[in-house]
Design a protein around this motif. Structure first.
Motif, mmCIF file in Angstrom:
data_model
loop_
_atom_site.group_PDB
_atom_site.id
_atom_site.type_symbol
_atom_site.label_atom_id
_atom_site.label_comp_id
_atom_site.label_asym_id
_atom_site.label_seq_id
_atom_site.Cartn_x
_atom_site.Cartn_y
_atom_site.Cartn_z
ATOM 1 N N LYS A 40 0.834 -1.200 0.000
ATOM 2 C CA LYS A 40 0.000 0.000 0.000
ATOM 3 C C LYS A 40 0.871 1.253 0.000
ATOM 4 O O LYS A 40 0.619 2.216 -0.704
ATOM 5 N N PHE A 41 1.878 1.200 0.837
ATOM 6 C CA PHE A 41 2.783 2.349 0.885
ATOM 7 C C PHE A 41 4.151 1.873 1.336
ATOM 8 O O PHE A 41 4.254 1.085 2.280
ATOM 9 N N GLY A 95 -5.950 1.146 13.613
ATOM 10 C CA GLY A 95 -5.557 2.458 13.126
ATOM 11 C C GLY A 95 -4.210 2.785 13.737
ATOM 12 O O GLY A 95 -3.867 2.283 14.792
ATOM 13 N N PHE A 96 -3.439 3.585 13.036
ATOM 14 C CA PHE A 96 -2.140 3.902 13.619
ATOM 15 C C PHE A 96 -1.727 5.302 13.201
ATOM 16 O O PHE A 96 -2.184 5.833 12.184
ATOM 17 N N GLU A 97 -0.886 5.847 14.002
ATOM 18 C CA GLU A 97 -0.326 7.165 13.726
ATOM 19 C C GLU A 97 1.106 7.098 14.224
ATOM 20 O O GLU A 97 1.335 7.145 15.427
ATOM 21 N N ILE A 98 2.033 6.938 13.347
ATOM 22 C CA ILE A 98 3.398 6.652 13.775
ATOM 23 C C ILE A 98 4.341 7.646 13.138
ATOM 24 O O ILE A 98 3.987 8.348 12.181
ATOM 25 N N SER A 99 5.544 7.709 13.661
ATOM 26 C CA SER A 99 6.598 8.400 12.919
ATOM 27 C C SER A 99 7.717 7.396 12.691
ATOM 28 O O SER A 99 8.087 6.661 13.586
ATOM 29 N N TYR A 100 8.216 7.402 11.455
ATOM 30 C CA TYR A 100 9.170 6.372 11.074
ATOM 31 C C TYR A 100 10.389 7.026 10.467
ATOM 32 O O TYR A 100 10.337 8.164 9.993
ATOM 33 N N MET A 101 11.473 6.301 10.487
ATOM 34 C CA MET A 101 12.684 6.803 9.837
ATOM 35 C C MET A 101 12.523 6.664 8.337
ATOM 36 O O MET A 101 12.062 5.640 7.840
ATOM 37 N N GLU A 102 12.957 7.713 7.677
ATOM 38 C CA GLU A 102 12.773 7.751 6.232
ATOM 39 C C GLU A 102 13.391 6.519 5.562
ATOM 40 O O GLU A 102 14.424 6.031 6.007
ATOM 41 N N ILE A 105 9.864 2.127 5.825
ATOM 42 C CA ILE A 105 8.505 1.740 6.154
ATOM 43 C C ILE A 105 7.929 0.853 5.064
ATOM 44 O O ILE A 105 8.242 1.016 3.879
ATOM 45 N N TYR A 107 4.037 -0.738 4.345
ATOM 46 C CA TYR A 107 2.651 -0.871 4.781
ATOM 47 C C TYR A 107 1.951 -1.647 3.689
ATOM 48 O O TYR A 107 1.866 -1.184 2.555
ATOM 49 N N ALA A 115 -3.539 -6.690 7.361
ATOM 50 C CA ALA A 115 -2.706 -5.525 7.076
ATOM 51 C C ALA A 115 -1.448 -5.641 7.914
ATOM 52 O O ALA A 115 -1.491 -6.043 9.073
ATOM 53 N N CYS A 121 12.096 2.726 13.745
ATOM 54 C CA CYS A 121 12.253 4.028 14.393
ATOM 55 C C CYS A 121 13.008 3.822 15.700
ATOM 56 O O CYS A 121 12.669 2.919 16.472
ATOM 57 N N ILE A 122 14.021 4.567 15.891
ATOM 58 C CA ILE A 122 14.816 4.429 17.118
ATOM 59 C C ILE A 122 14.267 5.400 18.163
ATOM 60 O O ILE A 122 14.009 6.542 17.848
ATOM 61 N N SER B 229 16.091 11.416 9.220
ATOM 62 C CA SER B 229 14.849 12.176 9.215
ATOM 63 C C SER B 229 13.669 11.242 9.438
ATOM 64 O O SER B 229 13.661 10.106 8.980
ATOM 65 N N ARG B 230 12.714 11.777 10.125
ATOM 66 C CA ARG B 230 11.540 10.965 10.439
ATOM 67 C C ARG B 230 10.323 11.565 9.777
ATOM 68 O O ARG B 230 10.217 12.775 9.624
ATOM 69 N N LEU B 231 9.424 10.710 9.433
ATOM 70 C CA LEU B 231 8.200 11.162 8.791
ATOM 71 C C LEU B 231 7.017 10.539 9.522
ATOM 72 O O LEU B 231 7.127 9.429 10.047
ATOM 73 N N PRO B 232 5.939 11.236 9.548
ATOM 74 C CA PRO B 232 4.767 10.659 10.183
ATOM 75 C C PRO B 232 3.917 9.900 9.168
ATOM 76 O O PRO B 232 3.922 10.204 7.974
ATOM 77 N N LEU B 233 3.226 8.922 9.636
ATOM 78 C CA LEU B 233 2.291 8.205 8.775
ATOM 79 C C LEU B 233 1.127 7.744 9.636
ATOM 80 O O LEU B 233 1.334 7.265 10.757
ATOM 81 N N GLY B 234 -0.025 7.919 9.118
ATOM 82 C CA GLY B 234 -1.190 7.470 9.866
ATOM 83 C C GLY B 234 -2.185 6.859 8.912
ATOM 84 O O GLY B 234 -2.322 7.301 7.765
ATOM 85 N N ASP B 235 -2.845 5.830 9.346
ATOM 86 C CA ASP B 235 -3.845 5.233 8.478
ATOM 87 C C ASP B 235 -4.766 4.378 9.333
ATOM 88 O O ASP B 235 -4.518 4.175 10.531
ATOM 89 N N GLN B 236 -5.773 3.899 8.686
ATOM 90 C CA GLN B 236 -6.703 3.055 9.391
ATOM 91 C C GLN B 236 -7.004 1.855 8.515
ATOM 92 O O GLN B 236 -7.114 1.982 7.294
ATOM 93 N N ILE B 242 -9.309 -2.939 3.114
ATOM 94 C CA ILE B 242 -8.394 -3.879 2.468
ATOM 95 C C ILE B 242 -9.016 -4.401 1.172
ATOM 96 O O ILE B 242 -8.383 -4.417 0.116
#
Lengths: 122, 741
Positions: A40-41, A95-102, A105, A107, A115, A121-122, B229-236, B242
């Motif tokens: 998906k991403f 559902g999630f809302e995360i921050s990840y290292m570029e 990721i 998904y 899913a 992410c450290i 660098s960190r990026l945010p991601l959010g989804d449901q 699906i």
């Protein structure tokens, strides 16, 4: 593109029950449930993404009824391959809302009902 | 005042109220010093009465004032201000118990203390201040420790840290207040404090507590990196999400497959599609086109029609001129002709910023021509180029526009497939475009890494198709190679046909090697009848005649010019005759395999382009960079142009290209400001041969060929003249003959 009723739907518990019915209705009309891995991403490099998808698919196939074990397996193998601090969520509804290292990721959906979100992410 | 009363009584009633004081004061003095003269005083008092109406002057005198005589009073005493203080005591002595005698002590300094206030401020760096501060700090530290201990004891481990800290903070505040109080107290008795510092620390074994901080390691700046660098991601995720995304993805994949299949089907025929086949393909494509696209296509078509109608109205005058106007002055003149400016073509994005680098008429549609834009100044500016197709029916806007990422320098339209054109770019790449395709991407392009020229591609030329229908074109570049490109159904392949070797011995290279120098190709021209023969013009000024199947050596080499050869053009009627122009101001007309040129013309400016006229065997046109167009007709004038006309500004502009229309009597010229100007040739410039009244009927072509042959026969002379025999020598020979005889 195998046609099957997702087994994980039963393992999902309460959350999985309602969507399973919906799918049943759709199956009448289309009768096709795709089970391939659908990314998906992801912003991983091509090679890394391929490996991560493979790891996720293997884990989910091995523990098709135990998402927790699948997540653990994915996390451990990713930690081993790409250094520590990987986080994995495997589930049928969340559902999630995360921050990840570029560039770290993935998904994806798998088996038509699962899913998987893998990120570092450290 | 009893004295006054007494005096008043003594003075008698005669003395007025007004002057009692003077009299009193005087009498008082007198009573002190001159008591005996009392009578005089009374007389005086009588005298005073006269002046008694005046305001009495009160003279106050100290009691011990000296009485001085008038003489003494008048004596002058000069006063002088001196440096020294007269009040200073001299010879101050003090008893010294040590020496058991008086000793003189030095005089006090000349300082007068007026006011003294004891300050409370201290220089914070002075020792005193340090002492005070330290004592305070120690006090605080001791108190804190005590309190902490108390807290820990009292509150125990269960208390969260936050509260403890708050408590501390409060206490700190209190302490600070206390400090302030102390300081205020200090102010009063500051001296006492200062005089007795609490403790003198051992400065060699002492470290200030407030100064104890972490010792930071030193790290070089270069080794520091930014955090990842960190990026945010959010989804449901839910089951239906699906499912939906699977459906969407699957549909997209299906579509992709379908498209690929279509493309594969189409790829083979489009590569070799002719203009006739194209509509069929277009029709096939249209099946997929939605309603909206059909409507928009219709819109575009009608808009185009409308545009043409508007243009027709706007440029009506020009069209009328083009159709009807023939310069009447030509009837009166013998030879000279003129050029009539008609339409101007320009494209807004390339106007003024780009140079017209090549012009090529479409071989099938004679009102259509292709123009490439770029720049000849490779060191600066204009990094991109463009290809535009213009039609005479719409001078205001190009019919086809294709922006290219590099400077485009040459173009050639395929003679049999007029929808295909090839361009050469300044980065060494070539690309083939298909006008029929909707995209502005090239249909074929050279691999920009492996198969391309190492320099600017100066000219591309389509060659005759191979027998099995594969299209071929050649490109020449200043890297010294000619490449052959073949378009097959699989794509475009290239092969290095030949290097352009210089005719000089190899130069010594590094480490004892010898390097064969290569010439820089500038232009090429295929023989009109023999497709294997081509002429190559180089930057060095040579023209090589070569056979492209035998690349090893040249068939002939003309030392044509001293500066780069810009253009070579074969005569349209006689393929043995060709013309060349150069940066060295010259135009030369050559005959095949003949060292010396037949004609040489000097135009006093670099000749950018030259071309034979399609209608006459003896007419050619040239464009020079000083903005002039020259038309020559060697049948009329062998030395001078029959028309030489300034068409653009000499100072600001230059002409770069010239092209004759193959059917219509006009030429187009391009300049460095991105404008293409069309010029109509007046009747004198396009004179045709009149068929002879007698003799066999000849076609126009034959007449033209004959005309050229006649002209050339006059010019063709043996350059090596045989000198006539000397007369003396001849006589001698005769004598010898006679003797022998």
């Amino acid at each position: 593109m195998a046609e099957n009723k997702p087994e994980g739907g039963e393992g999902g518990g309460e959350a999985g029950a309602a969507p399973a019915e919906g799918e049943g209705k759709k199956e009448e009309s289309k009768k096709v449930v795709h089970t391939y891995a659908l990314v998906k991403f992801s912003d991983m490099p091509e090679e890394m993404r391929g490996e991560a998808v493979e790891v996720a698919v293997t884990a989910c196939e091995k523990y098709s009824s135990n998402n927790e074990m699948a997540a653990r397996m994915i996390k451990e193998s990713m930690d081993k391959n790409y250094g520590p601090s990987w986080h994995v969520v495997v589930g049928e509804g969340f559902g999630f809302e995360i921050s990840y290292m570029e560039k770290n990721i993935l998904y994806m959906f798998f088996a038509g009902n699962t899913a998987i979100c893998v990120w570092k992410c450290i | 005042m009893p004295e006054e009363g007494a005096e008043g009584t003594t003075a008698g009633p005669s003395s007025g109220d007004a002057a009692p004081r003077t009299s009193v004061s005087k009498s008082h003095k007198m009573s002190a010093k001159r008591v005996p003269s009392r009578i005089e005083q009374s007389v005086d008092a009588g005298g005073d009465d006269i002046d008694s109406w005046l305001k009495a002057k009160t003279v106050l005198k100290p009691e011990d004032q000296l009485e001085l005589t008038d003489v003494e009073l008048k004596e002058e005493h000069p006063r002088v201000l001196v440096q020294g203080n007269p009040q200073t005591p001299l010879n101050v002595v003090e008893f010294s118990y040590k020496e058991r005698s008086y000793v003189t002590i030095p005089a006090p300094p000349p300082l007068q203390l007026l006011y003294e206030l004891q300050g409370i401020a201290l220089n914070m760096y002075s020792d005193e201040a340090q002492g005070v501060r330290q004592s305070i700090m120690e006090d605080i530290a001791v108190e804190e420790e005590e309190e902490e201990e108390e807290e820990e004891e009292g509150e125990g481990e269960m208390l969260p840290e936050g509260e403890g800290e708050e408590g501390e903070a409060e206490e700190d505040e209190e302490e600070e207040e206390g400090d302030e109080g102390q300081r205020e107290g200090d102010d009063d008795e500051g001296e006492e404090e200062i005089q007795k510092p609490k403790k003198i620390t051992n400065m060699f074994n002492f470290c200030e507590r407030p100064a104890q901080t972490f010792i930071r390691f030193k790290r070089a700046m270069e080794t520091q990196t930014l955090p990842a660098s960190r990026l945010p991601l959010g989804d449901q995720v839910t089951q239906y999400i699906i499912y939906d995304s699977y459906e969407k993805d699957f549909a997209a994949k299906e579509e992709e497959k379908e498209r690929e299949r279509l493309a594969k089907e189409r790829a083979v025929p489009t590569g070799l599609a002719t203009a006739a086949e194209a509509p069929v393909l277009l029709h096939k494509k249209e099946k997929k086109i939605t309603d909206f696209e059909i409507i928009s296509k219709k819109m575009v078509n009608s808009a185009k029609t409308l545009e043409r109608m508007v243009n027709q109205n706007i440029f009506d005058g020009v069209s009328q001129d083009y159709r009807n106007y023939e310069d009447p002055a030509d009837d009166l003149r013998e030879k000279e002709g003129t050029l009539l400016p008609l339409w101007k073509f320009s494209y807004e994005k390339t106007f003024k910023s780009h140079t017209v680098t090549d012009i090529c008429w479409n071989p099938k549609y004679y009102d259509l021509f292709a123009v490439t834009y770029g720049s000849f100044e490779f060191m600066k500016g204009a990094p991109d180029g463009a290809v535009c197709l213009y039609t005479l029916k719409n001078p205001s806007y190009p019919d086809y526009i294709c922006m290219v990422d590099y400077v485009v320098l040459c173009i050639d339209i395929h003679p049999q497939h007029p929808h295909l054109f090839v361009i050469g770019k300044s980065d060494g790449n070539v690309a083939v475009y298909n006008v029929l395709l909707a995209t502005s991407e090239p249909q074929f392009k050279s691999n920009s890494v492996k198969y391309k020229h190492g320099g600017i591609v100066w000219q591309v030329k389509w060659a005759a198709d191979w027998p099995d229908g594969e299209m071929v074109f050649y490109s020449i570049s200043d890297d010294g190679f000619i490449f052959q490109w073949v378009i097959t159904s699989m794509g475009m392949t290239e092969s290095k046909v030949m290097p352009i070797d210089l005719d000089i011995p190899p130069c010594p290279g590094p480490e004892g090697t010898s390097v064969r120098l290569k010439g820089c190709g500038r232009t090429m021209c295929f023989h009109p009848t023999d497709p294997l023969i081509c002429l190559i013009g180089t930057e060095e000024g040579f023209i090589h005649k070569c056979n492209i199947t035998y690349a090893s050596n040249y068939l002939f080499t003309y030392a044509a010019h001293r500066l780069p050869v810009y253009k070579i053009n074969f005569n349209k009627f006689n393929s043995d005759i060709f013309i060349s122009c150069s940066a060295g101001w010259g135009i030369k007309m050559w005959e095949d395999c003949r060292d010396e040129p037949l004609f040489v013309f000097d135009l006093r400016s670099p000749v950018e382009d030259v071309e034979w006229a399609p209608y006459s065997s003896t007419v050619f046109g040239a464009a020079t960079s000083d903005g002039r167009v020259h038309i020559f007709d060697v049948n009329v004038d062998k030395y001078n142009p029959i028309c030489s006309q300034q068409v653009v500004s000499k100072k600001r502009n230059k002409l770069t290209k010239l092209a004759f229309n193959s059917y219509l009597p006009f030429i187009v010229v391009g300049d460095i400001r991105g404008v293409i100007l069309s010029l109509k040739l007046s009747p004198n410039c396009r004179k045709k041969v009149k068929p002879p009244k007698k003799g066999p009927q000849l076609t126009n072509t034959e007449l033209e060929v004959n005309k050229l042959t006649t002209i050339l026969s006059h010019v063709r002379e043996d350059k090596q003249l045989v000198p006539p025999p000397d007369r003396e020598r001849a006589e001698e020979e005769e004598e010898e003959a006679r003797h022998h005889g």
